[in-house]
Write a protein that holds these residues in place. Sequence first.
Motif, PDB file in Angstrom:
ATOM      1  N   LEU A   1       0.832  -1.208   0.000  1.00  0.00           N
ATOM      2  CA  LEU A   1       0.000   0.000   0.000  1.00  0.00           C
ATOM      3  C   LEU A   1       0.865   1.256   0.000  1.00  0.00           C
ATOM      4  CD1 LEU A   1      -2.771  -1.088   2.529  1.00  0.00           C
ATOM      5  CD2 LEU A   1      -2.897  -1.049   0.024  1.00  0.00           C
ATOM      6  N   ARG A   2       1.977   1.220   0.748  1.00  0.00           N
ATOM      7  CA  ARG A   2       2.888   2.365   0.777  1.00  0.00           C
ATOM      8  C   ARG A   2       3.451   2.645  -0.611  1.00  0.00           C
ATOM      9  NH1 ARG A   2       7.341   0.546   4.095  1.00  0.00           N
ATOM     10  NH2 ARG A   2       8.279  -0.226   2.171  1.00  0.00           N
ATOM     11  N   ASN A   3       3.849   1.615  -1.323  1.00  0.00           N
ATOM     12  CA  ASN A   3       4.416   1.812  -2.650  1.00  0.00           C
ATOM     13  C   ASN A   3       3.376   2.321  -3.640  1.00  0.00           C
ATOM     14  OD1 ASN A   3       6.879   0.980  -1.686  1.00  0.00           O
ATOM     15  ND2 ASN A   3       6.681  -1.117  -2.405  1.00  0.00           N
ATOM     16  N   LEU A   4       2.138   1.824  -3.511  1.00  0.00           N
ATOM     17  CA  LEU A   4       1.059   2.371  -4.332  1.00  0.00           C
ATOM     18  C   LEU A   4       0.903   3.865  -4.116  1.00  0.00           C
ATOM     19  CD1 LEU A   4      -1.896  -0.208  -4.138  1.00  0.00           C
ATOM     20  CD2 LEU A   4      -0.682   0.501  -6.197  1.00  0.00           C
ATOM     21  N   VAL A   5       0.882   4.267  -2.855  1.00  0.00           N
ATOM     22  CA  VAL A   5       0.690   5.680  -2.521  1.00  0.00           C
ATOM     23  C   VAL A   5       1.858   6.517  -3.033  1.00  0.00           C
ATOM     24  CG1 VAL A   5       0.556   7.330  -0.617  1.00  0.00           C
ATOM     25  CG2 VAL A   5      -0.784   5.212  -0.532  1.00  0.00           C
ATOM     26  N   LEU A   6       3.078   6.028  -2.855  1.00  0.00           N
ATOM     27  CA  LEU A   6       4.252   6.779  -3.317  1.00  0.00           C
ATOM     28  C   LEU A   6       4.200   7.014  -4.828  1.00  0.00           C
ATOM     29  CD1 LEU A   6       7.147   5.171  -1.228  1.00  0.00           C
ATOM     30  CD2 LEU A   6       6.255   7.499  -1.024  1.00  0.00           C
ATOM     31  N   LEU A   7       3.850   5.973  -5.574  1.00  0.00           N
ATOM     32  CA  LEU A   7       3.800   6.139  -7.025  1.00  0.00           C
ATOM     33  C   LEU A   7       2.676   7.079  -7.431  1.00  0.00           C
ATOM     34  CD1 LEU A   7       5.126   5.330  -9.650  1.00  0.00           C
ATOM     35  CD2 LEU A   7       3.543   3.400  -9.809  1.00  0.00           C
ATOM     36  N   PHE A   8       1.535   6.988  -6.746  1.00  0.00           N
ATOM     37  CA  PHE A   8       0.445   7.915  -7.052  1.00  0.00           C
ATOM     38  C   PHE A   8       0.838   9.352  -6.731  1.00  0.00           C
ATOM     39  CE2 PHE A   8      -2.786   4.565  -7.595  1.00  0.00           C
ATOM     40  CZ  PHE A   8      -3.573   5.170  -8.566  1.00  0.00           C
TER      41      PHE A   8
ATOM     42  N   PRO B   1       4.040  10.879 -17.496  1.00  0.00           N
ATOM     43  CA  PRO B   1       4.544  10.414 -16.200  1.00  0.00           C
ATOM     44  C   PRO B   1       4.250   8.948 -15.905  1.00  0.00           C
ATOM     45  CG  PRO B   1       3.527  12.570 -15.963  1.00  0.00           C
ATOM     46  CD  PRO B   1       3.238  12.115 -17.355  1.00  0.00           C
ATOM     47  N   TRP B   2       3.083   8.456 -16.306  1.00  0.00           N
ATOM     48  CA  TRP B   2       2.753   7.052 -16.042  1.00  0.00           C
ATOM     49  C   TRP B   2       3.486   6.099 -16.983  1.00  0.00           C
ATOM     50  CZ3 TRP B   2       0.828   5.381 -11.704  1.00  0.00           C
ATOM     51  CH2 TRP B   2      -0.005   6.206 -10.934  1.00  0.00           C
ATOM     52  N   SER B   3       4.143   6.637 -18.014  1.00  0.00           N
ATOM     53  CA  SER B   3       4.910   5.782 -18.924  1.00  0.00           C
ATOM     54  C   SER B   3       6.182   5.255 -18.267  1.00  0.00           C
ATOM     55  CB  SER B   3       5.288   6.565 -20.186  1.00  0.00           C
ATOM     56  OG  SER B   3       4.163   7.091 -20.836  1.00  0.00           O
ATOM     57  N   GLY B   4       6.674   5.962 -17.255  1.00  0.00           N
ATOM     58  CA  GLY B   4       7.969   5.644 -16.686  1.00  0.00           C
ATOM     59  C   GLY B   4       8.102   4.222 -16.199  1.00  0.00           C
ATOM     60  N   LEU B   5       7.141   3.744 -15.428  1.00  0.00           N
ATOM     61  CA  LEU B   5       7.201   2.396 -14.868  1.00  0.00           C
ATOM     62  C   LEU B   5       6.272   1.444 -15.627  1.00  0.00           C
ATOM     63  CD1 LEU B   5       8.888   1.242 -12.520  1.00  0.00           C
ATOM     64  CD2 LEU B   5       6.833   1.332 -11.098  1.00  0.00           C
TER      65      LEU B   5
ATOM     66  N   TRP C   1       0.045  -1.296 -16.214  1.00  0.00           N
ATOM     67  CA  TRP C   1       1.355  -1.954 -16.109  1.00  0.00           C
ATOM     68  C   TRP C   1       2.140  -1.428 -14.916  1.00  0.00           C
ATOM     69  CZ3 TRP C   1       1.696  -6.241 -18.591  1.00  0.00           C
ATOM     70  CH2 TRP C   1       1.089  -6.413 -19.845  1.00  0.00           C
ATOM     71  N   SER C   2       2.049  -0.134 -14.647  1.00  0.00           N
ATOM     72  CA  SER C   2       2.800   0.454 -13.535  1.00  0.00           C
ATOM     73  C   SER C   2       2.314  -0.052 -12.190  1.00  0.00           C
ATOM     74  CB  SER C   2       2.701   1.982 -13.573  1.00  0.00           C
ATOM     75  OG  SER C   2       3.282   2.515 -14.740  1.00  0.00           O
ATOM     76  N   LEU C   3       0.995  -0.133 -12.017  1.00  0.00           N
ATOM     77  CA  LEU C   3       0.427  -0.486 -10.719  1.00  0.00           C
ATOM     78  C   LEU C   3       0.312  -1.994 -10.523  1.00  0.00           C
ATOM     79  CD1 LEU C   3      -2.365   2.246 -10.626  1.00  0.00           C
ATOM     80  CD2 LEU C   3      -0.173   2.293  -9.426  1.00  0.00           C
TER      81      LEU C   3
END
Length: 354
Positions: free
Chosen positions: A102-109, A235-239, A155-157
């Motif tokens: 959940l932390r990683n989801l929030v960080l990426l968002f 920005p969402w293309s990065g990961l 793909w990112s999430l």
Amino acid sequence: MADSQQDTECAVSNTVDDSSETRDAHGQWIPRVLQKSQPFTWPIRPGKLFRFFLGFPGFLWPFGLVAYFGLGAVTWHFLQPGADDLSSFRTFSASWILPMFLRNLVLLFIVAGTLHFILYWRRVQGTRFKYNSAWPNQNSRAFLFHNQVKDNMFWSLASGVTIWTIYEVLMLWAYGHDLLPFAHLRTNPFWFVGLALVLPFWQDLHFYITHRMSHWKPYYRAAHNVHHRNINVGPWSGLSMHPLEHLLYLTRWIILFLVPSHPIHMFYLMQRSALNPALGHAGFDQIVLKKDTDRTISIDAYFHYLHHRYFDCNFGTASVPLDRWFGTFNDGSPEAFEWIRRKKRLPLEAVATS
């Protein structure tokens, strides 16, 4: 690949406006020809090297080391369940694994989502300082759901955050089982800080090597092409990558099996490789701080944008000149277009306007 996983140097500055004269008939904006990496020319000039490493903005400050290492420290001390006892990671448990996901989801968002909200959803500065005047494709069979942003987010999430979290979980499990050599700031401060200073170079070297590997034709067709569908990046293309590429790209932790380290070092490696691509793929050269002014924050993602436009150049980052040393550098100049033309055996006009 992502980093561009491109390293960026963000600084507040006054700059010239993005005028229509800088765009060609295809809407492509060329902000400038990339400058030569002066600190690495011969003979070595100590002053330039000093400014390169310790200047602001520079290779280490703020984003090369301080911002992401600080985030890693905050994560370990305040956001990681079980951090007070490494032995708690010896048993896989949802009590400490689920909060990590959940932390990683929030960080990426926070990072990718904020950039997307400002630049692409609200479009607060229109196409000013945008490399490609077109917006992300919303009706293309090349992308899942026929929508580039939805494809990139999926793909990112679904893949990126999942594999990012799995790697962090396995690394903490390895720390808990004493499978990794350990170094604490209190007991070995010089090594702790020294490793932190070396890891940015490892980031760039690892990215260049794995990125070149990703362009091996069988692997490219199987995995890397998912990332390269994004010619007009956001920005969402990065990961946004195939799971096979996430498995390779997010392996910067392998060095920690060879040298003593702390979980903060691990979080630095993982979080920077996961979050920095949003900046490197922003698709804008600068963010305008106040409308109708020249006060901006420089993202400076042109180096990696050229890679997405031409595919076989700029595999590393703009900071460390690995592409220059290995003959894959493109600075956006007419000479670079001529090099691409000769390599691909295309007319110069087809390259310069592609």
